[in-house]
Every structure is written in structure tokens, then in C-alpha cells.
Write an enzyme that holds these catalytic residues in place. Structure first.
Site, PDB file in Angstrom:
ATOM      1  N   LYS A  35       0.829  -1.210   0.000  1.00 22.53           N
ATOM      2  CA  LYS A  35       0.000   0.000   0.000  1.00 22.53           C
ATOM      3  C   LYS A  35       0.863   1.260   0.000  1.00 22.53           C
ATOM      4  O   LYS A  35       0.657   2.175  -0.796  1.00 22.53           O
ATOM      5  CB  LYS A  35      -0.928  -0.005   1.226  1.00 22.53           C
ATOM      6  CG  LYS A  35      -1.951   1.101   1.188  1.00 22.53           C
ATOM      7  CD  LYS A  35      -2.677   1.210   2.506  1.00 22.53           C
ATOM      8  CE  LYS A  35      -3.558  -0.002   2.764  1.00 22.53           C
ATOM      9  NZ  LYS A  35      -4.966   0.279   2.644  1.00 22.53           N
ATOM     10  N   ARG A  85      -3.400   2.758   8.730  1.00 17.64           N
ATOM     11  CA  ARG A  85      -3.704   1.475   8.078  1.00 17.64           C
ATOM     12  C   ARG A  85      -2.465   0.608   7.976  1.00 17.64           C
ATOM     13  O   ARG A  85      -1.354   1.108   7.886  1.00 17.64           O
ATOM     14  CB  ARG A  85      -4.188   1.689   6.649  1.00 17.64           C
ATOM     15  CG  ARG A  85      -5.436   2.516   6.514  1.00 17.64           C
ATOM     16  CD  ARG A  85      -5.672   2.777   5.030  1.00 17.64           C
ATOM     17  NE  ARG A  85      -6.515   3.918   4.811  1.00 17.64           N
ATOM     18  CZ  ARG A  85      -7.809   3.848   4.484  1.00 17.64           C
ATOM     19  NH1 ARG A  85      -8.388   2.693   4.326  1.00 17.64           N
ATOM     20  NH2 ARG A  85      -8.499   4.942   4.295  1.00 17.64           N
ATOM     21  N   GLY A 128      -8.020  -7.236   4.545  1.00 17.01           N
ATOM     22  CA  GLY A 128      -8.814  -7.264   5.774  1.00 17.01           C
ATOM     23  C   GLY A 128      -8.216  -8.086   6.904  1.00 17.01           C
ATOM     24  O   GLY A 128      -8.838  -8.245   7.942  1.00 17.01           O
ATOM     25  N   HIS A 146     -15.970  -8.299   1.621  1.00  8.85           N
ATOM     26  CA  HIS A 146     -14.917  -9.189   2.107  1.00  8.85           C
ATOM     27  C   HIS A 146     -15.097 -10.601   1.564  1.00  8.85           C
ATOM     28  O   HIS A 146     -14.160 -11.214   1.050  1.00  8.85           O
ATOM     29  CB  HIS A 146     -14.945  -9.191   3.647  1.00  8.85           C
ATOM     30  CG  HIS A 146     -13.971 -10.137   4.250  1.00  8.85           C
ATOM     31  ND1 HIS A 146     -14.330 -11.392   4.666  1.00  8.85           N
ATOM     32  CD2 HIS A 146     -12.638 -10.030   4.439  1.00  8.85           C
ATOM     33  CE1 HIS A 146     -13.263 -11.995   5.131  1.00  8.85           C
ATOM     34  NE2 HIS A 146     -12.219 -11.197   5.010  1.00  8.85           N
ATOM     35  N   SER A 186      11.476 -43.707 -13.424  1.00 12.14           N
ATOM     36  CA  SER A 186      10.345 -42.861 -13.051  1.00 12.14           C
ATOM     37  C   SER A 186      10.408 -42.690 -11.544  1.00 12.14           C
ATOM     38  O   SER A 186      10.412 -43.669 -10.794  1.00 12.14           O
ATOM     39  CB  SER A 186       9.032 -43.526 -13.461  1.00 12.14           C
ATOM     40  OG  SER A 186       7.970 -42.731 -13.004  1.00 12.14           O
TER      41      SER A 186
END
Ligand code: PEP
Ligand code: MG
Length: 931
Positions: A27, A97, A106, A482, A793
């Protein structure tokens, strides 16, 4: 110079930029970048993630020097915004925040409207002439602050339904009811003032402390609470699910508030630059007039679409921003274009309109469904916004899973009763039993039940229940609520804003009109149309090929990857499904599954009970016809693609263990062996460690007739195909080899049967004999084993079991503790342990190819469909990976990404790769070990 802990942004300048996500969080870095791009962003500052680490190192204390840095940054904010924090006349309010390096929607905490106190409230009222707005902001501050700072950050765990936030919500609901109000916007200034006072009483009563009436105390409380929320329950469980390291820490963004709730000239919204659910190139978002951001995300009010083009049946009557204010909409749309061009990706943005002025509060790369990820990647490449390589790297291989998931059957939907209709937030179909709390969802799912989590709205506290649910259904909220965001991130079926639902959590039931669905009753959901049905609607398998973007991106992936992708399949039906998903061969056919049918198992048991070679041979040869048919079917389905057939592997007692007395009597009757002898033989076969016992090649060595029968069935089936002018490439695989001598023994037998059948049938079969590498000794002596084995394998299920010494069947007893205590980063039976088991794989490839340069190497353990493990297989030079049919597209895609990340010089699919040549991991035995 002292370390910088606070980074300012504001005006058109910022200390940071988008590249500084590690330090400033996603942010903070993007807020800085938007400022640098000249986009209107309220001024603020970011406290670094390093400070979060220091906070925890110092047991919750912050250095004194931070106070000065924050004060200096605050001064700059004040200068740009033209207001002062804590000022009695014209107060500046701030938001606090979180912001981790990777978005954790959230999961951590936020406090808004910080700075409202008895000193600043009158000034703000005088300045705005809007007491309603001021008290609305104040009651929100008290609610958030009490919840985040005073309760969660303080580690207080209230009883169910007794959290400060809930008590306040109840008080609000009560007032709404008493006054006969329909919505939050009906509250008057006086109501909100009265509510604020009530909230403060609730704080004092439930938390034992006064709500702080000081701006500085509030901002520092908020900062610490954000740091504290990094280690909150929700954040930790989200980090576990998303595999986010604990030591990253979160940054804190302290930013000037702008208000969407000052009146009808203000609004708030969330938008995606393209549709995050479908990928369509349309500006897609929601807005709410006279509201703050949390109202949109929390799903308390159902918002309106931002434009006309994205209105749906449900929202046709609502006014879009485009209709309400075309000028602002155009400005927002311009920012959308600017951001997409700059970031070259779909962005998720948050905006606020304060008194007619647009502000951007956040932008980040948007979460999207798998379907949307594929469409956007293809369309952006076609628009030349990104190149094809970037498009391929944009989609996480696991996201394809969603396109491969089933949908509700439209025919069955037609006859089902529609319970309700909501917003289609996460596509696909979901069928499950209704539960009403996240804890119930988790508990029921633990018992193996399929559940649908039904809530009014979800909150981050519900993530554990949401994660295990088949689907999520909410009564409130919009496409950006949300529930919608989280479900889409996981590619989960989800319907939100289903207003007709009346949920009674206490009674654990939901009522819609006269219909009641109680806990445990089945419901079905179509997450693409938004319809909820009563009962169990049948589901249809996925049809990814009808999706043109999927087909295109898979084509790009196939032309990029450098290894082949096969499937593990034991039946023609599975093989066909896998071919439809793009499988290029069978990497593992487990033949034991073919022995358990009632008609066959009797012969198997007869063989086990036999006490002479002749009797054993007679019994086992009765299975020849069945086996031949099995292999014929597989060869036909694979139409000339290579088919690896593994000889019988499990311990013999698995065929006779757990028989009841009745079954033993029946077996005795059918085989003519006395009950006592049957019992004695079963007892004899009992092993203390069957996985380390008489299994794998040890069976074929002790009872060669088993290998003979299986080899004959394989070659006879192949001969039939050849005679029908078909193509066939059988690869006979010997399981659980530990020594070259074991391999020699079984290969000689197989080759002699092949010679016999070719002679009898007069055909030439192109076959190979190889082995699984499942035992560390086989990996270490691979150069010797490869003298005989023509292919390897890697059976990484057993190889993991034997390398770690963890029983693959019993690991559940301690694995959760190991993960929790970080002794293991993840379940090594799901994600290949590259450091240990991977080293053995790499060693075996190199040593094997030192003897036989063209040695074909693949993987057939569960890891063959796990993206990170597929990438490892590419890096160490395997020719192919093999996985279950539904994971084939994921493996194809992961292989393409690996080819882009670690391009090999030469090899194209199907061609062999030179030993270790392109290996980049550097831990190879050639360098470190002895040969
Ligand atoms: C393995 O061990 O990885 C393997 C594929 O074989 P199985 O799971 O059948 O033991
Ligand atoms: Mg195995």
C-alpha cells in the site's frame, strides 16, 4: 546517517516508489507511486516494515527517534493539507492502516478518523457546518478504535457475541429499530451524538478503560495496534494459507483523511480496472453516496455499480457514478487508464469523493479468479500491453484449477427449487450442507463433510471457515465485499448480497419467505449466475475447452514448455479424460487396482493361498485374460502415446487382510483350501512394516509367475493393437528397485516373455523396460541400475517416505505440529522436498545418464502435478512429469513457466535432455559427491 523509518508522500512527490514494497509494504509503495504519477492522493507517511520487526524484537516498544520522524512527517502533511492534527479550529484527521508486502485483504487492522476529540469536534463542526458528518465520523472512530486498539491489539478475547464492536452494532440496530429508520443514512446528528456517548459507555464497561480523548494518544495507539495485528489470529492463519513468511512484517500508513460521508456530494468506492470475476475489459466497481470506505468492503450496505455498462439484473435500478456525475466518472476512468498503462496489470483501486473532489486512497494489483486471470493475460497480450511471456507468468498454475472445476448441471438446475438470488461473486458450482458459523464450517469439514458457509456478511475472523467451505453465501455485501474478495482470491464459488436471506445464527437456520433451511440441510449454488437452490443439484464436469482464452493460453504454454506431461491413470476412462486435458502419455498405471474386482480378486487370493509354484501359476494365469483386456483398453485410449505400466506393487496381505469369517469360509469353499489353512496363510502374510515388507519387485522375484503373467498380458495386448494397425509404446516398469541385481532379475524375465510373445504373434513391439526410483539406494546406485533400466520414473511418494523415514500413512499424527512449529515448511508429501529428496532425484538423473545418456526420466509421485515440484523437475532435466488427469493442465502450465524462468538450451518435449547440463540448483552429486 540514521536509518530512515518514515517515508513521506503528498502533493506530487514521494520519498518512496512502487519498487519499495519490501520496505513500505504494497500500500505504501503504491501510494508513493500514485503521487509520483501526479494522481490526487491525500498526503501521508509510511512507517517501514523494518520498524515492525523492531517492534517485535523490542517486545512491543518503539524507538524514541521514531517520535521525531513521525512529528516531522506530520508537519509536512499539515503543510500540504492546510490543517493541523489535533487543532481545535481546523483539525486534520488521519487514518492509520496496515500494509504488508503482499496484500492481505482485511487480515490486519485499520483505524479511521483519528484525531477526533472533545477538543477538535467543535472546530470541525464549525468548519464543516455539518454536525451529522462529524458525529458519524466520531462514532466510527470509537467503534474501530475500541475493536482494533483496545480489544484485539490488547489481546482481549471476548465471549461469542460480546465483542465491543458487536455490542456497539447492537446499540445501533436498537436505535434504528426504535426510531423506525430503514438505513444508516437516516440517523440525525443528534442520534449519532447520542450513539457516540453510548459507545463510550460500552467501551468503559466492556474493556474497563476510557476511550482516549487525545489526538496523539489515538495516533500512537493506532500505529502500535497495526504492528500488533501482524501477529493477530486472522493474519497468522492467512499467512499460513498464502505461505507468507512471518518475518516480513507490516508497514503502517498514516494518511490524511478525506471524507466520503460529508453529505450527498461525497461518496466512496472500490473498483477494478477490469472485471475481477470474469476478466472482461470493462471498468468494474461499486460506489456508495455519503459513506466511508469500510461501508463498501464490510458489505453493510449494498452499493451501486460505478457505470452503466456493468449494471446487472439486480442493480439495474441503482444510480451509477457515470449517471450521477459524468465529469467525476471520466476523471476516474482516466486514472484507470493511466494506472493500467503504468502497472500493465489489472488494478484494484479505492477512491473517495469529498465534496465533489476525487481522491485516490489505494491502488494495488487486483486479486482475480482463475477465469479472469486467464482472460486478462490473453487479452492484455493481444492488446500488446504485455508480451506472451509475461502473460504466461501472470497466471498462477493452481488458478487453472478453477476452470477445471465442475459447474452445476443446467438441466438439473431447471428442475431444482430456487431459494434465492444474489450477486455472482465467485464462479463455478458449490453443493454442500448449510452451516452458519465459521467454526462450525471448520468442524464439519474436519469430519469430511461438504459445507456451505452461510453468513450475513463475512469478516476476516471467518477465514478459517471460508477456506474449508465448498462455497460461501452472504445475505449482505457487494461484489467487493470481504466475502467476494476472499472467495475470488481462492477461486471459490461465492454468492453475496442475497438480500432475501433471513439468517438466524442462534437457531442455525435461514429463512426465505416460507422456506427454512436448517443447519445440515443441503443447498446448491451457481456462483456464475448468483442462484441458490434447495437440495443437491447435480454437477457437471468442467469444460475448459469451451473457454477461448484458456485454449489460447494453453497453446502458448505448450509451445513454450520443454518437458512432457503425462498422466497417472489405471482405466481407459481416466486416460481419455487426461488426454482431453492434454496428457501426452501414461506415466503410471498402477496395476494392483485392476485386481480388486470381485471376479478377479478370487484368483489373486487363490494364488496367494497356493503352496506350490504350479498351483500359483495356474491361479495367476486365470488373471491373464483380464489383464490383457485392461492393457488393450489403455493402449487403445492412448492411441500410440507411451504407456508406463507398473508391475504389481502392494504387499500381498493387502489382498487378504481384513477378511471376515464369512469371507474366509467362502474363500475356503471356492479354493478348496481349508479354513484353518487360509487363516494360517493370512497370519503368515502379516507384516509389522508392510510398506517395507514383501512388496514391489520383491513380489515378482519371489513369485516370478506374477511378473510373467503381467508381462505376457502387456505384450499380448500390444500385439493385438499392432495387428489392428494401431500404434503402441508400452513401458514396463519394475517397482521399488533397490539394487541392480533386482532390476536384472526382473528385466531378464520381462525380456524373455517379450521375445516369446513377439515370436508367437509374429510382431515387433517397441517397448522399454525401466524402473521406479523410490528407494534412496536406487538413486545412489543409479549408474549401475541404468545399465539395465532403460528409463527411470521417480516414485516420490515412496522416495519421500524412505528419505525422511516418515510413514506416508501415519504422517498425519505429527505433521501439523511440524508445520506449526516450522520444523517443516510444508507437507513433503504434497510439495517435493527439493533440498533432500530433490537431491536424490538429481543425483539419480545424473548418475543414470552417466551410464545411459539417453535415459528417459520422469516423475509419477503426487508431486508431478504440484507447480513448484514440476518446476524443479524441469530444472533437474526430467523428460516428463506425470500426474492425475485433473492436474495435467496445471502441470503443463507450470512446465511452461519453468521453461521461461530456467530455459534449457536444447530439449523440446519428447527429446532427451543431457545430464545435469541445464541444472541451475547447483547441488548436484557430480560437484559434491563421489562417483
Ligand atoms: C510413488 O511411490 O511415488 C508412487 C507413485 O507409487 P505409489 O504411490 O503407488 O506407491
Ligand atoms: Mg511407490
Amino acid at each position: 546517517m540514521a536509518k530512515k523509518n518514515v517515508y513521506f508522500f503528498g502533493g506530487k512527490k514521494a520519498d518512496g516508489n512502487e519498487k519499495m514494497k519490501e520496505l513500505l509494504g504494497g500500500k505504501g509503495a503504491n501510494l508513493a507511486e500514485m503521487c509520483n504519477l501526479g494522481i490526487p492522493v491525500p498526503a501521508g507517511f509510511t512507517i517501514t516494515t523494518e520498524m515492525c520487526t523492531e517492534y517485535y524484537k523490542n517486545k512491543g516498544a518503539l524507538p524514541k527517534s521514531l517520535e521525531k520522524e513521525v512529528a516531522d512527517a506530520m508537519k509536512k502533511v499539515e503543510a500540504i493539507m492546510g490543517k493541523k492534527f489535533g487543532d481545535a479550529k481546523d483539525p486534520l484527521l488521519m487514518s492509520v492502516r496496515s500494509g504488508a508486502r503482499k496484500s492481505m485483504p482485511g487480515m490486519m487492522d485499520t483505524v479511521l478518523n483519528v484525531g477526533l476529540t472533545s477538543k477538535t469536534i467543535p472546530g470541525l463542526i464549525a468548519k464543516t457546518n455539518n454536525p451529522r458528518f462529524v458525529y458519524d465520523s466520531y462514532r466510527r472512530l470509537i467503534m474501530m478504535y475500541a475493536d482494533v486498539v483496545m480489544e484485539k491489539a490488547a489481546g482481549i478475547e471476548p465471549a461469542e457475541g460480546k465483542s465491543a464492536r458487536l455490542l456497539m452494532e447492537h446499540a445501533m440496530e436498537e436505535m434504528k429499530k426504535a426510531k423506525g429508520y430503514k438505513g444508516d443514512t437516516d440517523f440525525t446528528a443528534d442520534d449519532l451524538k447520542e450513539l457516540s456517548e453510548k459507545f463510550k459507555v460500552i467501551v468503559k464497561k466492556s474493556l474497563g478503560k476510557e476511550f482516549p480523548d487525545d489526538a496523539q494518544a489515538q495516533v500512537w495507539g493506532g500505529i502500535k495496534a497495526v504492528f500488533q495485528s501482524w501477529n493477530g489470529k486472522r493474519a497468522i492463519s492467512y499467512r499460513r494459507i498464502e505461505r507468507i513468511p512471518d518475518d516480513w512484517g507490516t508497514a503502517v500508513n498514516v494518511q490524511a483523511m478525506v471524507f466520503g460521508n460529508t453529505g450527498d456530494n461525497s461518496a466512496t468506492g472500490v473498483a477494478f480496472t477490469r472485471n475481477a470475476a470474469t476478466g472482461e475489459n470493462l471498468f468494474y466497481g461499486e460506489w456508495l453516496v455519503n459513506a466511508q470506505g469500510e461501508d463498501v468492503v464490510a458489505g453493510i450496505r449494498t452499493p451501486s455499480p460505478i457505470n452503466i455498462a456493468t449494471k446487472g439484473e439486480q442493480s439495474a435500478h441503482l444510480q451509477s457514478l457515470e449517471e450521477a456525475n459524468i465529469k467525476l466518472y471520466k476523471q476516474l476512468d482516466g486514472i484507470r487508464t493511466k494506472l493500467e498503462k503504468h502497472y500493465k496489470d489489472m488494478m484494484d483501486i479505492e477512491f473517495t469523493i469529498e465534496e465533489g473532489k476525487l481522491w485516490m486512497l489505494q491502488c494495488r494489483v487486483g486479486k482475480r479468479t482463475g477465469m479472469a486471470a486467464v482472460r486478462m493475460a490473453v487479452e492484455m497480450a493481444e492488446e500488446k500491453l504485455i508480451n506472451r511471456e509475461t502473460a504466461l507468468m501472470r497466471v498462477a498454475p493452481a488458478q487453472l484449477d478453477e476452470l477445471l472445476h465442475p459447474m452445476l448441471d443446467p438441466k438439473s438446475e431447471k428442475s431444482a427449487t430456487v431459494l434465492a438470488k444474489g450477486l455472482p461473486a465467485g464462479p463455478g458450482g458449490g453443493v454442500g450442507q448449510a452451516v452458519f458459523t465459521a467454526d462450525d464450517a471448520a468442524e464439519w469439514a474436519k469430519k469430511g463433510k461438504k459445507v456451505i458457509l452461510v453468513r450475513n456478511e463475512t469478516s476476516p475472523e471467518d477465514v478459517h471457515g471460508m477456506h474449508v467451505a465448498e462455497a460461501i453465501l452472504t445475505a449482505k455485501g457487494g461484489m467487493t465485499s470481504h466475502a467476494a474478495l476472499v472467495a475470488r482470491g481462492w477461486g471459490k464459488c461465492c454468492i453475496v448480497g442475497c438480500a432475501a436471506l433471513h439468517i438466524d445464527v442462534e437457531k442455525k437456520q435461514v429463512t426465505v419467505g416460507d422456506k427454512v433451511v436448517k443447519e445440515g440441510e443441503w443447498i446448491s449454488m451457481n456462483g456464475s449466475s448468483g442462484k441458490v437452490f434447495l437440495g443437491q443439484v447435480s454437477v457437471l464436469p468442467a469444460d475448459p475447452d469451451s473457454n477461448p482464452w484458456y485454449s489460447k493460453i494453453m497453446k502458448w504454454a505448450d509451445s513454450t514448455r520443454q518437458i512432457n506431461v503425462r498422466t497417472n491413470a489405471d482405466s481407459p476412462a481416466d486416460a481419455q479424460q487426461a488426454v482431453a486435458f492434454g496428457a501426452e502419455g501414461i506415466g503410471l498405471c498402477r496395476t494392483e487396482h485392476m485386481f480388486f474386482e470381485p471376479k478377479r480378486i478370487i484368483h489373486m487370493r487363490e494364488m496367494i493361498l497356493a503352496d506350490s509354484e504350479k498351483a500359483r501359476r495356474d491361479a495367476v494365469m486365470k488373471l491373464l485374460k483380464f489383464q490383457e483386456e485392461d492393457f488393450y483398453g489403455l493402449f487403445k485410449a492412448m492411441a500410440g502415446r507411451p504407456v508406463t505400466i507398473r508391475l504389481l506393487d502392494p504387499p500381498l496381505h493387502e489382498f487378504v487382510g481384513g477378511l471376515t469369517d464369512g469371507q474366509i469360509a467362502e474363500l475356503s469353499k471356492k479354493t478348496g483350501v481349508s479354513v484353518d489353512r487360509v487363516n494360517a496363510r493370512i497370519k503368515q502374510l502379516h507384516e509389522l512394516n508392510p510398506m517395507l515388507g514383501h512388496r514391489g519387485c520383491r513380489l515378482g522375484i519371489a513369485y516370478p509367475e506374477i511378473t510373467e503373467m503381467q508381462a505376457r498380458a502387456i505384450f499380448q495386448a500390444a500385439a493385438r493393437i499392432l495387428k489392428e494397425k494401431g500404434k503402441v509404446h508400452p513401458e514396463v516398469m519394475v517397482p521399488l528397485i533397490g539394487t541392480k541385481a533386482e532390476m536384472d532379475n526382473q528385466a531378464a524375465l520381462i525380456n524373455s516373455i517379450a521375445a516369446d510373445v513377439q515370436k508367437e504373434q509374429k510382431v515387433k513391439i517397441a517397448y522399454m523396460v525401466g524402473t521406479m526410483i523410490e528407494i534412496p539406494r536406487a538413486a545412489l546406485t543409479a549408474d549401475k541400475v541404468a545399465e539395465t533400466a532403460e528409463f527411470f520414473s521417480f516414485g516420490t511418494n515412496d522416495l519421500t517416505q524412505m528419505t525422511f523415514g516418515y510413514s506416508r500413512d501415519d504422517v498425519g499424527g505429527f505433521l501439523p505440529y511440524y508445520i506449526d512449529k516450522k520444523i517443516l515448511p510444508e507437507d513433503p508429501f504434497q510439495v517435493l522436498d527439493q533440498e533432500g529428496v530433490g537431491q536424490l532425484v538429481q543425483c539419480a538423473v545424473e548418475r543414470g545418464r552417466s551410464t545411459r545418456p539417453e535415459l528417459k526420466c520422469g516423475i509419477c509421485g503426487e508431486h508431478g502435478g504440484e507447480p513448484e515440484s514440476v518446476k524443479f523437475c524441469h530444472r533437474v532435466g526430467l523428460n516428463y512429469v506425470s500426474c492425475s488427469p485433473f492436474r495435467v493442465p496445471i502441470a503443463r502450465f507450470a512446465a511452461a513457466q519453468a521453461a521461461l524462468q530456467w530455459p534449457r538450451k536444447a530439449a523440446k518435449p519428447g527429446k532427451s535432455v543431457k545430464a545435469g547440463k541445464d541444472c541451475k540448483s547447483g547441488k548436484c552429486c557430480k560437484k559434491g559427491g563421489k562417483k
